[in-house]
Design an enzyme around this catalytic site. Structure first.
Site, PDB file in Angstrom:
ATOM      1  N   GLU A   1     -23.298  -8.291  30.095  1.00 32.62           N
ATOM      2  CA  GLU A   1     -22.901  -7.262  29.124  1.00 32.62           C
ATOM      3  C   GLU A   1     -23.503  -5.932  29.559  1.00 32.62           C
ATOM      4  O   GLU A   1     -24.658  -5.879  29.992  1.00 32.62           O
ATOM      5  CB  GLU A   1     -23.386  -7.630  27.722  1.00 32.62           C
ATOM      6  CG  GLU A   1     -23.186  -6.571  26.654  1.00 32.62           C
ATOM      7  CD  GLU A   1     -21.738  -6.146  26.497  1.00 32.62           C
ATOM      8  OE1 GLU A   1     -21.495  -4.915  26.465  1.00 32.62           O
ATOM      9  OE2 GLU A   1     -20.860  -7.022  26.435  1.00 32.62           O
TER      10      GLU A   1
ATOM     11  N   CYS B   1      -1.728   0.429   9.306  1.00 29.21           N
ATOM     12  CA  CYS B   1      -0.926  -0.784   9.133  1.00 29.21           C
ATOM     13  C   CYS B   1       0.489  -0.533   9.644  1.00 29.21           C
ATOM     14  O   CYS B   1       1.201   0.329   9.128  1.00 29.21           O
ATOM     15  CB  CYS B   1      -0.884  -1.191   7.659  1.00 29.21           C
ATOM     16  SG  CYS B   1      -2.439  -1.875   7.050  1.00 29.21           S
TER      17      CYS B   1
ATOM     18  N   CYS C   1      -7.282  -8.995  23.606  1.00 26.98           N
ATOM     19  CA  CYS C   1      -6.846  -8.266  22.421  1.00 26.98           C
ATOM     20  C   CYS C   1      -5.636  -7.387  22.703  1.00 26.98           C
ATOM     21  O   CYS C   1      -5.138  -6.724  21.791  1.00 26.98           O
ATOM     22  CB  CYS C   1      -7.984  -7.426  21.845  1.00 26.98           C
ATOM     23  SG  CYS C   1      -8.649  -6.184  22.981  1.00 26.98           S
TER      24      CYS C   1
ATOM     25  N   TYR D   1     -18.496 -10.002  29.728  1.00 28.07           N
ATOM     26  CA  TYR D   1     -18.300  -9.087  28.589  1.00 28.07           C
ATOM     27  C   TYR D   1     -18.806  -9.792  27.326  1.00 28.07           C
ATOM     28  O   TYR D   1     -18.144  -9.823  26.299  1.00 28.07           O
ATOM     29  CB  TYR D   1     -16.829  -8.699  28.426  1.00 28.07           C
ATOM     30  CG  TYR D   1     -16.127  -8.272  29.692  1.00 28.07           C
ATOM     31  CD1 TYR D   1     -16.204  -6.952  30.135  1.00 28.07           C
ATOM     32  CD2 TYR D   1     -15.391  -9.184  30.444  1.00 28.07           C
ATOM     33  CE1 TYR D   1     -15.546  -6.552  31.300  1.00 28.07           C
ATOM     34  CE2 TYR D   1     -14.741  -8.800  31.611  1.00 28.07           C
ATOM     35  CZ  TYR D   1     -14.824  -7.492  32.039  1.00 28.07           C
ATOM     36  OH  TYR D   1     -14.174  -7.105  33.184  1.00 28.07           O
TER      37      TYR D   1
ATOM     38  N   CYS E   1       0.839  -1.202   0.000  1.00 30.71           N
ATOM     39  CA  CYS E   1       0.000   0.000   0.000  1.00 30.71           C
ATOM     40  C   CYS E   1       0.874   1.251   0.000  1.00 30.71           C
ATOM     41  O   CYS E   1       1.783   1.378   0.825  1.00 30.71           O
ATOM     42  CB  CYS E   1      -0.908   0.006   1.225  1.00 30.71           C
ATOM     43  SG  CYS E   1      -1.911   1.498   1.392  1.00 30.71           S
TER      44      CYS E   1
ATOM     45  N   GLN F   1     -16.428  -9.102  15.314  1.00 27.64           N
ATOM     46  CA  GLN F   1     -15.036  -9.304  14.915  1.00 27.64           C
ATOM     47  C   GLN F   1     -14.833  -8.899  13.458  1.00 27.64           C
ATOM     48  O   GLN F   1     -15.659  -9.202  12.597  1.00 27.64           O
ATOM     49  CB  GLN F   1     -14.641 -10.761  15.105  1.00 27.64           C
ATOM     50  CG  GLN F   1     -14.568 -11.202  16.556  1.00 27.64           C
ATOM     51  CD  GLN F   1     -13.403 -10.580  17.293  1.00 27.64           C
ATOM     52  OE1 GLN F   1     -12.448 -10.066  16.702  1.00 27.64           O
ATOM     53  NE2 GLN F   1     -13.472 -10.610  18.625  1.00 27.64           N
TER      54      GLN F   1
END
Length: 432
Positions: free
Chosen positions: A297, A91, A369, A273, A80, A244
């Site tokens: 949640e 990125c 994450c 969660y 890119c 996701q």
């Protein structure tokens, strides 16, 4: 004359020649110039580069490698044109060969678990820390892209650590259906009344564009609700809600959680969660009619999605509350057999970890994450007599520095039943 020749520290916009060291969190590598720590982007370990300082902080500086004097074997040409110093910050690793990106991320995970998690080299070797690629390759995978809008109404992507918008004509990691949408400046489209433009290409085949102004979404094209397919079910949820972003991510994470935690018929499980209920649905399928699943949640949109999509699963109870509140105020209580933790990037935190351990589960599957937050929580578990017994790493975000982890945490006394680091007893898998 450079700042070093004057005996001063590096200054913003200054260029310096340096040798790049080990990888670090955030898509950086570590270098040192006259004892000063430099976090360098767009570089690889072992390279000799000219780096331009972008930020100066007490104790360290940040810099971009603007000229490569000696390239590492794993360096490749960025596909890119925007993935370069001073341009799009989305990125971090396009200059790194795909297989080397996996090793890069595994090294970061290992470093965080050592430094913040307190694990030894022997424990990490037993875990076999590695990061696995998902199907589909490194480009064209991102099924949800949020474009920022600049003052001229042009949709683009943000510079690294900046609110400055870089107008782009195409994002190469975006799903092909998103790349073809007429939302960017190159198509002549302008968004004078929007702060952001959200695009979705769902696994159910839906494509949608939503303009966001002052936090309020407005559907521009496609439906305001999209379908996703995961865990053997079809899900329906608002186009602007969380899901996701890699098409293979949901099934990959579900498979890892089930393999590590090994929920069994008749057991009680918590999905903390829980969002729209992805893990709750998978757990319900394993614990069966005699089991029970409780989903917690706090986000209203997630609660509504869970109630809609899990209405055929009466054994799933949905608790609309913050996880900390639900545990502290005993809106959910033990005993419980299996807990799935899928907290935000900041991690579960010591308070939640303590309350989960106090409930007495036999196993906790932790979906993370952020390796740093995960490592801190692993250390808290260790202080309560629990150990990280299994770990899977997944490249859910190719070309970026992000990595997803699924860890299995077990009480130390359970680990003591099988000293083999790769063994498993009849109760389920330990290390993988």
């Amino acid at each position: 004359m450079t700042a070093q020749e004057h005996g001063r520290g590096l200054e913003e916009a200054e260029r310096v020649e340096l040798t790049v060291g080990a990888v670090a969190p955030g898509g950086h590598c570590v270098a040192r110039v006259d004892g000063q720590v430099v976090f360098v982007r767009h570089a690889l370990p072992g390279e000799r580069v000219v780096a331009e300082v972008t930020e100066v902080h007490r104790g360290f500086v940040r810099a971009d490698a603007v000229t490569v004097l000696q390239a590492a074997p794993d360096r490749v040409e960025q596909p890119c044109p925007y993935a370069r110093p001073g341009r799009c910050g989305g990125c971090d690793l396009q200059h790194v060969a795909p297989t080397a990106q996996l090793a890069w991320k595994a090294a970061v995970v290992r470093e965080q678990l050592t430094r913040l998690g307190g694990l030894t080299d022997a424990e990490l070797d037993a875990l076999g820390v590695r990061v696995e690629a998902l199907p589909g390759g490194s480009l064209g995978w991102r099924s949800r892209v949020r474009y920022a809008v600049d003052g001229a109404g042009r949709a683009g992507l943000l510079k690294h650590r900046s609110h400055e918008v870089v107008p782009v004509d195409r994002c190469l990691i975006a799903h092909p259906a998103i790349q073809e949408l007429p939302v960017l400046a190159a198509t002549g489209t302008r968004w004078p009344d929007a702060d952001a433009v959200e695009t979705v290409a769902s696994t159910g085949g839906d494509v949608a564009v939503t303009a966001v102004a002052d936090g309020v979404p407005r559907t521009v094209s496609g439906a305001d609700r999209v379908g996703e397919v995961a865990a053997g079910r079809r899900w329906t949820l608002p186009a602007s809600s969380f899901w996701q972003v890699h098409p293979a991510a949901a099934d990959t994470l579900v498979a890892a959680v089930l393999a590590l935690a090994d929920p069994r018929p008749g057991e009680r499980a918590w999905d903390l969660y829980g969002g729209a209920g992805l893990f709750a649905a998978a757990l319900a399928g394993r614990v069966g009619e005699a089991g029970r699943v409780t989903l917690v949640e706090s986000a209203g949109q997630g609660v509504a999605a869970a109630r809609e999509n899990l209405r055929d699963l009466p054994r799933v109870e949905i608790v609309p509350a913050r996880v900390e509140t639900a545990l502290a105020r005993r809106r959910i209580t033990g005993p419980v057999d299996v807990v799935v933790l899928d907290p935000p990037r900041s991690g579960a935190g010591a308070r939640v970890v303590r309350d989960v351990v106090a409930a007495g589960p036999r196993a906790v599957a932790y979906v993370a994450c952020d390796p740093a937050a995960f490592a801190r929580d692993v250390r808290t578990f260790a202080g309560l007599g629990w150990r990280l017994a299994g770990l899977r790493g997944f490249d859910l975000f190719p070309m970026t520095q992000h990595v997803e982890l699924v860890g299995l945490l077990l009480p130390a006394e359970v680990l003591g039943r099988d000293p083999s680091p790769t063994g498993s007893d009849k109760k389920g898998p330990f290390l993988t």
